[in-house]
Design an enzyme around this catalytic site. Structure first.
Site, PDB file in Angstrom:
ATOM      1  CG  HIS A 189      -1.760   5.301  -0.559  1.00 54.70           C
ATOM      2  ND1 HIS A 189      -2.491   5.855   0.459  1.00 54.70           N
ATOM      3  CD2 HIS A 189      -2.601   4.447  -1.198  1.00 54.70           C
ATOM      4  CE1 HIS A 189      -3.713   5.359   0.441  1.00 54.70           C
ATOM      5  NE2 HIS A 189      -3.805   4.490  -0.550  1.00 54.70           N
ATOM      6  CD1 TRP A 192     -11.708  -5.856   0.493  1.00 58.31           C
ATOM      7  CD2 TRP A 192      -9.798  -5.616   1.624  1.00 58.31           C
ATOM      8  NE1 TRP A 192     -11.417  -4.514   0.568  1.00 58.31           N
ATOM      9  CE2 TRP A 192     -10.258  -4.338   1.252  1.00 58.31           C
ATOM     10  CE3 TRP A 192      -8.605  -5.701   2.349  1.00 58.31           C
ATOM     11  CZ2 TRP A 192      -9.583  -3.157   1.562  1.00 58.31           C
ATOM     12  CZ3 TRP A 192      -7.932  -4.530   2.671  1.00 58.31           C
ATOM     13  CH2 TRP A 192      -8.425  -3.283   2.282  1.00 58.31           C
ATOM     14  CG  HIS A 206      -8.437  -3.797  -1.669  1.00 60.98           C
ATOM     15  ND1 HIS A 206      -9.446  -2.902  -1.943  1.00 60.98           N
ATOM     16  CD2 HIS A 206      -7.381  -3.030  -1.271  1.00 60.98           C
ATOM     17  CE1 HIS A 206      -9.036  -1.666  -1.718  1.00 60.98           C
ATOM     18  NE2 HIS A 206      -7.778  -1.715  -1.324  1.00 60.98           N
ATOM     19  NE  ARG A 214      -4.222   1.771   1.809  1.00 59.63           N
ATOM     20  CZ  ARG A 214      -4.667   2.747   2.605  1.00 59.63           C
ATOM     21  NH1 ARG A 214      -4.092   2.972   3.765  1.00 59.63           N
ATOM     22  NH2 ARG A 214      -5.684   3.487   2.230  1.00 59.63           N
TER      23      ARG A 214
HETATM   24 FE1  CCH Z   1      -6.519  -0.077  -0.974  1.00 66.82          FE
HETATM   25  N1  CCH Z   1      -7.364   0.451   0.804  1.00 66.82           N
HETATM   26  N2  CCH Z   1      -7.822   1.103  -1.972  1.00 66.82           N
HETATM   27  N3  CCH Z   1      -5.574  -0.507  -2.739  1.00 66.82           N
HETATM   28  N4  CCH Z   1      -5.165  -1.176   0.039  1.00 66.82           N
HETATM   29  C1  CCH Z   1      -6.985   0.011   2.051  1.00 66.82           C
HETATM   30  C2  CCH Z   1      -6.012  -0.915   2.339  1.00 66.82           C
HETATM   31  C3  CCH Z   1      -5.197  -1.497   1.369  1.00 66.82           C
HETATM   32  C4  CCH Z   1      -8.845   1.817  -1.413  1.00 66.82           C
HETATM   33  C5  CCH Z   1      -9.077   2.002  -0.053  1.00 66.82           C
HETATM   34  C6  CCH Z   1      -8.386   1.341   0.958  1.00 66.82           C
HETATM   35  C7  CCH Z   1      -5.926  -0.050  -3.981  1.00 66.82           C
HETATM   36  C8  CCH Z   1      -7.096   0.659  -4.276  1.00 66.82           C
HETATM   37  C9  CCH Z   1      -7.942   1.187  -3.340  1.00 66.82           C
HETATM   38  C10 CCH Z   1      -4.152  -1.933  -0.539  1.00 66.82           C
HETATM   39  C11 CCH Z   1      -3.728  -1.886  -1.856  1.00 66.82           C
HETATM   40  C12 CCH Z   1      -4.393  -1.184  -2.866  1.00 66.82           C
HETATM   41  C13 CCH Z   1      -7.804   0.652   3.036  1.00 66.82           C
HETATM   42  C14 CCH Z   1      -7.714   0.431   4.533  1.00 66.82           C
HETATM   43  C15 CCH Z   1      -8.674   1.465   2.364  1.00 66.82           C
HETATM   44  C16 CCH Z   1      -9.759   2.339   2.969  1.00 66.82           C
HETATM   45  C17 CCH Z   1      -6.566   1.258   5.154  1.00 66.82           C
HETATM   46  C18 CCH Z   1      -6.435   1.005   6.626  1.00 66.82           C
HETATM   47  O1  CCH Z   1      -7.444   1.109   7.332  1.00 66.82           O
HETATM   48  O2  CCH Z   1      -5.316   0.703   7.073  1.00 66.82           O
HETATM   49  C19 CCH Z   1      -9.675   2.371  -2.469  1.00 66.82           C
HETATM   50  C20 CCH Z   1     -10.897   3.220  -2.258  1.00 66.82           C
HETATM   51  C21 CCH Z   1      -9.128   1.960  -3.655  1.00 66.82           C
HETATM   52  C22 CCH Z   1      -9.605   2.191  -5.054  1.00 66.82           C
HETATM   53  O3  CCH Z   1     -10.784   2.305  -5.308  1.00 66.82           O
HETATM   54  C23 CCH Z   1      -4.910  -0.397  -4.925  1.00 66.82           C
HETATM   55  C24 CCH Z   1      -4.923  -0.019  -6.403  1.00 66.82           C
HETATM   56  C25 CCH Z   1      -3.946  -1.109  -4.222  1.00 66.82           C
HETATM   57  C26 CCH Z   1      -2.633  -1.706  -4.698  1.00 66.82           C
HETATM   58  C27 CCH Z   1      -2.297  -1.936  -5.950  1.00 66.82           C
HETATM   59  C28 CCH Z   1      -3.568  -2.805   0.454  1.00 66.82           C
HETATM   60  C29 CCH Z   1      -2.484  -3.851   0.213  1.00 66.82           C
HETATM   61  C30 CCH Z   1      -4.225  -2.532   1.658  1.00 66.82           C
HETATM   62  C31 CCH Z   1      -3.995  -3.210   3.012  1.00 66.82           C
HETATM   63  C32 CCH Z   1      -2.998  -2.450   3.845  1.00 66.82           C
HETATM   64  C33 CCH Z   1      -2.712  -3.081   5.192  1.00 66.82           C
HETATM   65  O4  CCH Z   1      -2.141  -2.383   6.028  1.00 66.82           O
HETATM   66  O5  CCH Z   1      -3.016  -4.257   5.420  1.00 66.82           O
END
Ligand code: CCH
Length: 286
Positions: A43, A188, A172, A39
């Protein structure tokens, strides 16, 4: 706003295989850090704006305020801090290269595809180069059509198409949402440290209903143990997006191939050294 030239680049002497090994060691201590690294890479790259050629992984501007304090980046200090000892061990690598390399290594370590990665990103010297807030997607825009449009607005701005969007959000399959960081709560999938096409299978095969709680709108399966964000659900509600959800649910190899391509593209958006190289190549033919 022009992106001021950054002053530090990775020195040629970096042994990237050794850096990879050091990143793997960090993941071996706590495998929950791998999704956070993924992530962080997303980001730091997803702030790219094609029109103005600003933002993106070049610069590693998330080290600075205001970017590190943007709501979308809450909790990413976990990944940045976990990588700090690797940066200490290999001071010649830039943060921008280290964070993107860690994203690629995390995908691979979790059983995902190998993502092509190359060095060349620079480190910015101050927060002056931070992209503006609001370039990363919100998980909900209140209505179905608004949420679908928002996803397209954000990812088209970076230069992605519908197929690439669906492939990228497949990430996700791994990781958790955290109440204290985003307000959402839960993973998820039931295998949140295994990179797979599970997000797509869960989306299509499980039953998703709005969770009744006083947190933000999100969906849960009948056990309440796994969740989907409104933006994840939107991929099944929109006809164009849904086509790719179905393709990837049925064919993990295809997902891996498309994810690897889209993720490499994401990590290279706006990287000046790569843009200059591409320009030189084009120049030779024109
Ligand atoms: Fe995401 N993401 N993401 N995401 N994401 C969150 C966590 C992860 C959105 C919202 C969220 C991508 C696209 C999107 C990861 C990878 C990707 C969270 C929770 C939210 C909210 C954060 C928390 O509470 O810590 C949205 C909206 C979108 C698009 O519509 C894309 C693209 C990627 C990578 C290619 C990953 C991995 C996580 C988990 C992080 C963790 O700490 O476990």
């Amino acid at each position: 706003v022009s992106c001021k030239e950054a002053e530090t680049t990775s020195k040629g002497s970096v042994n990237y295989d050794k850096v990879r090994e050091a990143i793997v060691k960090v993941i071996e201590v706590d495998d929950n850090i791998a999704p956070a690294m993924l992530r962080l890479a997303w980001h730091s790259s997803g702030s790219y704006d094609k029109k103005t050629n600003t933002g993106g992984s070049d610069g590693a501007t998330m080290r600075f305020s205001p970017e590190k304090d943007y709501a979308a980046n809450a909790g990413l200090f976990r990944a940045r801090d976990a990588l700090e000892p690797v940066k200490k061990q290999f001071p010649e690598i830039t943060y921008a290269d280290l964070w993107t390399l860690a994203g690629a290594v995390a995908v691979e370590e979790m059983g995902g595809p190998k993502v092509a990665w190359r060095p060349g990103r620079r480190d910015a010297v101050s927060g002056q180069e931070c992209p503006p807030d609001g370039r990363l997607p919100d998980a909900d825009k209140g209505t179905l059509s608004g949420t679908v449009q928002h996803i397209r607005d954000i990812f088209y701005r970076m230069g992605f198409n519908d197929q690439e969007i669906v492939a990228l959000v497949g990430a996700h399959a791994v990781g958790h949402t955290h109440k204290q960081f985003s307000g959402y709560d839960g993973p998820w999938t039931r295998a949140p440290t295994t990179f797979s096409n599970e997000l797509f299978r869960e989306l299509l095969e499980n039953k998703w209903t709005l969770r009744k709680w006083n947190g933000p709108d999100m969906f849960e399966d009948p056990t309440g143990e796994i969740i989907m964000l409104p933006t994840d659900m939107a991929l099944t509600w929109d006809k164009e997006f849904r086509k790719y959800v179905e393709t990837y649910a049925a064919d993990q190899d295809r997902f891996f191939e498309d994810f690897a391509k889209a993720f490499q593209k994401l990590e290279e958006l706006g990287v000046k050294a790569f843009q200059e190289e591409a320009k030189k190549k084009r120049g030779w033919f024109s």
